[in-house]
Scaffold this active site. Sequence first.
Site, PDB file in Angstrom:
ATOM      1  CB  CYS A  35      16.082 -23.154  13.698  1.00  0.00           C
ATOM      2  SG  CYS A  35      15.237 -24.096  12.418  1.00  0.00           S
ATOM      3  CG  HIS A  62      11.203 -22.452  25.027  1.00  0.00           C
ATOM      4  ND1 HIS A  62      11.844 -22.086  23.847  1.00  0.00           N
ATOM      5  CD2 HIS A  62      11.495 -23.755  25.232  1.00  0.00           C
ATOM      6  CE1 HIS A  62      12.465 -23.154  23.364  1.00  0.00           C
ATOM      7  NE2 HIS A  62      12.274 -24.180  24.184  1.00  0.00           N
ATOM      8  CD  GLU A  68      10.690 -21.122  18.827  1.00  0.00           C
ATOM      9  OE1 GLU A  68      11.053 -22.309  18.976  1.00  0.00           O
ATOM     10  OE2 GLU A  68       9.717 -20.791  18.111  1.00  0.00           O
ATOM     11  CB  SER A  86       9.668 -26.784  23.838  1.00  0.00           C
ATOM     12  OG  SER A  86       8.333 -26.666  23.457  1.00  0.00           O
TER      13      SER A  86
HETATM   14  S1  SF4 Z   1      12.687 -28.196  16.143  1.00  0.00           S
HETATM   15 FE1  SF4 Z   1      13.491 -26.107  16.244  1.00  0.00          FE
HETATM   16  S2  SF4 Z   1      15.546 -26.314  15.383  1.00  0.00           S
HETATM   17 FE2  SF4 Z   1      14.403 -28.112  14.728  1.00  0.00          FE
HETATM   18  S3  SF4 Z   1      13.557 -27.582  12.682  1.00  0.00           S
HETATM   19 FE3  SF4 Z   1      12.014 -27.136  14.270  1.00  0.00          FE
HETATM   20  S4  SF4 Z   1      12.317 -24.961  14.692  1.00  0.00           S
HETATM   21 FE4  SF4 Z   1      14.177 -25.679  13.699  1.00  0.00          FE
END
Ligand code: SF4
Length: 319
Positions: A101, A129, A131, A229
């Site tokens: 993302c 996690h 991320e 999460s």
């Molecule tokens: S939840 Fe994760 S994938 Fe969705 S906009 Fe937020 S950071 Fe990006």
Amino acid sequence: MDKPPLIILLASPRGFCAGVERAIEIVEQALHKFGAPVYVRHEIVHNRYVVEGLEAKGAIFVEDLTDVPEGVPVIFSAHGVPKHVPEEAEARHLFYLDATCPLVSKVHREAERHERLGHQVILIGHTGHPEVIGTMGQLPEGSILLVESVDDAQRVAVQDPDRLAFITQTTLSVDDTAEIIAVLQSRFPRINGPKKEDICYATTNRQQAVKAIAPESEALLVVGAPNSSNSQRLVEVARKLGCKHAMLVQRASRIDWAALEGISRLGISAGASAPEILVEEVIAACRERFDVTIREIKVTTENVQFKLPKILDETALSA
Ligand code: SF4
């Protein structure tokens, strides 16, 4: 026998965010452009329904790059990857697409910037996690300090309080994170960081929408996966506001109907990786047992969209 009445308070925004939509689109477009199979490192987003749907179209999900054969495209999931992953892909001459993302990539760039400025980086996030693994892996091993709680923030030992910065996971609880940051700022008044935190718009908006319905809901269902999460945080937010029966449900078939017996107001939301079709399925299951009235409570409108990588963007190719 007449069905008992049930008012469903439907949180809005809920469900898919722009980062999840983009990640799924990348897999679909890659399948369309390159043909099956397309490999994906880790669940593209944390939702079994989505993953199984893509598997049916020819995506193969693996946890390790060593499981990807030569000559097929591999996609990195929306959560982001440590730097060694694309490096390993390049060393093996694999063709890869990055579905990280853009809001996670932004945090990666922040970590790099702080390192360049000589700041030691504290990451607020949850151990293990993907991320967090990806963000910690942007800098050399051991250089980022992970803080998970107020307790950690009170204890964390830093090299130089005057050369310090913090960044955060994008899918945390807004309120818990504010408490952790307040502790860090009181211990280290010169700490650098973003204006508030790095929690993304989608996480923030979904938590706000749950806050709007939780006080009036006798029970609340969050459609989402246990390893998501932001979905877990929605359940916590609802419980903190006094909604004791706040539960995560993956599918309608997993609803604990005994826990909903006798209620007349049910809140429903969905994590950023849960498709709307699963919310509809949950509502349809409620309609089988209750005389349902739906009230959608909208706290804001979202219009965020992210571009696809150039190689998949038809408009960019034809421009
Ligand atoms: S939840 Fe994760 S994938 Fe969705 S906009 Fe937020 S950071 Fe990006």
